[in-house]
Scaffold this motif. Structure first.
Motif, short mmCIF file in Angstrom:
data_model
loop_
_atom_site.label_atom_id
_atom_site.label_comp_id
_atom_site.label_asym_id
_atom_site.label_seq_id
_atom_site.Cartn_x
_atom_site.Cartn_y
_atom_site.Cartn_z
N GLY A 91 77.18 28.57 125.87
CA GLY A 91 77.08 28.97 127.27
C GLY A 91 77.82 30.25 127.61
N PRO A 92 79.09 30.37 127.25
CA PRO A 92 79.82 31.61 127.57
C PRO A 92 79.18 32.84 126.92
CG PRO A 92 81.37 29.86 127.07
CD PRO A 92 80.00 29.32 126.77
N LEU A 93 78.71 32.70 125.69
CA LEU A 93 78.07 33.84 125.02
C LEU A 93 76.77 34.22 125.71
CD1 LEU A 93 78.61 33.09 121.22
CD2 LEU A 93 79.61 34.97 122.56
N LEU A 94 75.98 33.23 126.12
CA LEU A 94 74.73 33.53 126.81
C LEU A 94 75.00 34.22 128.14
CD1 LEU A 94 71.68 33.36 127.14
CD2 LEU A 94 71.95 31.03 128.02
N ALA A 95 76.01 33.75 128.87
CA ALA A 95 76.35 34.39 130.14
C ALA A 95 76.78 35.83 129.92
CB ALA A 95 77.47 33.61 130.82
N SER A 96 77.59 36.06 128.88
CA SER A 96 78.04 37.42 128.57
C SER A 96 76.86 38.31 128.16
CB SER A 96 79.07 37.37 127.44
OG SER A 96 79.52 38.66 127.11
N ALA A 97 75.94 37.76 127.38
CA ALA A 97 74.78 38.52 126.92
C ALA A 97 73.89 38.92 128.09
CB ALA A 97 73.99 37.71 125.90
N LEU A 98 73.64 38.01 129.01
CA LEU A 98 72.80 38.32 130.17
C LEU A 98 73.49 39.34 131.09
CD1 LEU A 98 71.38 34.78 131.02
CD2 LEU A 98 70.08 36.77 130.23
N HIS A 99 74.80 39.23 131.20
CA HIS A 99 75.55 40.20 132.01
C HIS A 99 75.42 41.59 131.40
CE1 HIS A 99 78.62 41.94 134.56
NE2 HIS A 99 79.31 42.32 133.49
N ARG A 100 75.60 41.69 130.09
CA ARG A 100 75.48 42.98 129.42
C ARG A 100 74.05 43.52 129.57
NH1 ARG A 100 78.59 44.87 125.10
NH2 ARG A 100 80.08 43.35 125.90
N ALA A 101 73.06 42.65 129.49
CA ALA A 101 71.67 43.07 129.60
C ALA A 101 71.38 43.68 130.96
CB ALA A 101 70.75 41.90 129.33
N LEU A 121 66.59 39.91 136.51
CA LEU A 121 67.56 39.86 135.42
C LEU A 121 68.98 39.72 135.95
CD1 LEU A 121 68.22 40.12 132.42
CD2 LEU A 121 68.16 42.61 132.69
N GLU A 122 69.29 40.45 137.01
CA GLU A 122 70.62 40.36 137.62
C GLU A 122 70.88 38.95 138.14
OE1 GLU A 122 73.26 43.15 140.54
OE2 GLU A 122 71.24 42.64 141.23
N GLY A 127 73.36 33.52 137.70
CA GLY A 127 73.20 32.07 137.55
C GLY A 127 73.93 31.57 136.32
N ALA A 128 73.83 32.29 135.22
CA ALA A 128 74.53 31.90 134.00
C ALA A 128 76.03 31.99 134.18
CB ALA A 128 74.07 32.79 132.84
N ALA A 129 76.49 33.05 134.84
CA ALA A 129 77.93 33.25 135.04
C ALA A 129 78.53 32.16 135.91
CB ALA A 129 78.18 34.61 135.67
N SER A 130 77.77 31.65 136.86
CA SER A 130 78.31 30.59 137.75
C SER A 130 78.63 29.33 136.96
CB SER A 130 77.30 30.28 138.87
OG SER A 130 76.14 29.66 138.36
N VAL A 131 77.82 29.00 135.97
CA VAL A 131 78.08 27.84 135.13
C VAL A 131 79.25 28.12 134.20
CG1 VAL A 131 77.15 26.35 133.31
CG2 VAL A 131 75.70 27.06 135.21
N GLU A 132 79.28 29.30 133.61
CA GLU A 132 80.36 29.65 132.69
C GLU A 132 81.70 29.58 133.40
OE1 GLU A 132 83.21 31.61 130.36
OE2 GLU A 132 82.51 32.44 132.27
N SER A 133 81.74 30.05 134.64
CA SER A 133 82.99 30.02 135.41
C SER A 133 83.40 28.58 135.73
CB SER A 133 82.81 30.81 136.71
OG SER A 133 83.97 30.74 137.51
#
Length: 312
Positions: A91-101, A121-122, A127-133
């Motif tokens: 999960g954290p890696l996916l959130a980071s990857a989408l943020h970078r994208a 995309l943003e 959405g991914a970052a909210s779960v990671e946090s």
């Protein structure tokens, strides 16, 4: 899976493709770009997640088609950066990857606009970052599933909003084609991660997306000009200068490095995309600074004949 899904939806995506120009090819362009990414992985030896993603990104970038295809390829290549040396996705890696994208995609376009694939995309990244946090760095498979589900849900909401964010979409009563294409790709990723089928109701209610809806792209005024795409090796300074020159003669300028590896002269391979009144004016500027390859020239018209390609 994404390749087949886009093939199934390409006609409908083409039918609502009216921004930035109504050339009715977003579905086709995304399909061809994703197919290039898949082919780039066909003979790849098993490796870490980042290396695999980078190979797909490079293949997609070198053969990217259209605005949406190029921006997706940029995003795919950027997603690889936080994933190098990772043996599994979490999960954290996916959130980071989408943020970078989303950062890379927004910066690749000279004049980024909300209401497009960029907004979707943003939203997915948020959405991914909210779960990671909320999960405080939990690397479990359950958190990975929640992360991609939240990304898809946020992307779906963003697609709905595109209709109200751009006047041309509001007037035509359709959502953005590139945004829908990205949503489909993200749901393919969700399907693989959680081991469930694609969501049958994912696209229900999206304006202009019912099978019986008209092909709105074909009803729009004829577009003038051409789309020029190529790959070219340039130093960052030369790339900045070329971008500035292309901004002055056309629009929809996208430039992004294909890889982070420079040659001995300090030049990087760049994927370039621009809409201009005529191809010669763009090609003259491009050839003045480098030797382009994978050159593609397409008419900006939904009723144009088959694309013409010049390979150098």
């Amino acid at each position: 899976m994404a390749e087949q899904t886009l093939a199934n939806h390409s006609d409908r995506l083409n039918a609502i493709n009216i921004y930035p120009v109504a050339d009715a090819d977003t579905g086709t362009n995304l399909y061809l770009t994703v197919r290039a990414a898949a082919q780039g992985l066909a003979e790849l030896e098993p490796s870490d997640v980042g290396t695999t993603m980078a190979a797909a990104g490079r293949a997609a970038m070198e053969q990217a088609r259209g605005n949406s295809g190029t921006l997706f390829a940029v995003s795919l290549a950027a997603m690889a950066e936080p994933l190098f040396d990772a043996q599994r996705l979490n999960g954290p890696l996916l959130a980071s990857a989408l943020h970078r994208a989303q950062l890379r995609a927004w910066s690749a376009l000279s004049e980024p606009m909300p209401g497009t694939i960029l907004s979707v995309l943003e939203a997915a990244a948020r959405g991914a970052a909210s779960v990671e946090s909320a999960m405080n760095g939990d690397e479990s498979n359950q958190t990975l599933a929640h992360t991609i589900e939240s990304a898809v849900s946020a992307a779906r909401e963003a697609v709905v909003l595109t209709e109200s964010q751009l006047v041309v979409l509001s007037e035509a009563r359709v959502v953005d084609a590139g945004g829908v294409g990205l949503l489909l790709i993200l749901d393919c990723l969700r399907s693989v991660i959680v081991g469930e089928p694609l969501q049958e109701d994912l696209l229900d209610g999206l304006s202009g997306y019912k099978v019986q809806d008209p092909n709105i792209a074909l009803s729009m005024p004829e577009q003038e000009g051409v789309e020029v795409m190529c790959t070219i090796s340039l130093t960052p300074l030369a790339a900045a200068g070329l971008r500035l020159e292309l901004d002055g003669m056309g629009d929809s300028v996208i430039m992004s490095a294909v890889s982070e590896q420079a040659d001995p002269t300090g030049a990087y391979p760049w994927r370039l995309h621009v809409h201009v009144p005529s191809a010669p004016m763009a090609l003259e500027a491009i050839r003045a600074v480098g030797d382009p390859s994978n050159v593609s020239i397409s008419a900006l018209s939904a009723t144009a004949a088959e694309d013409s390609h010049e390979l150098l």
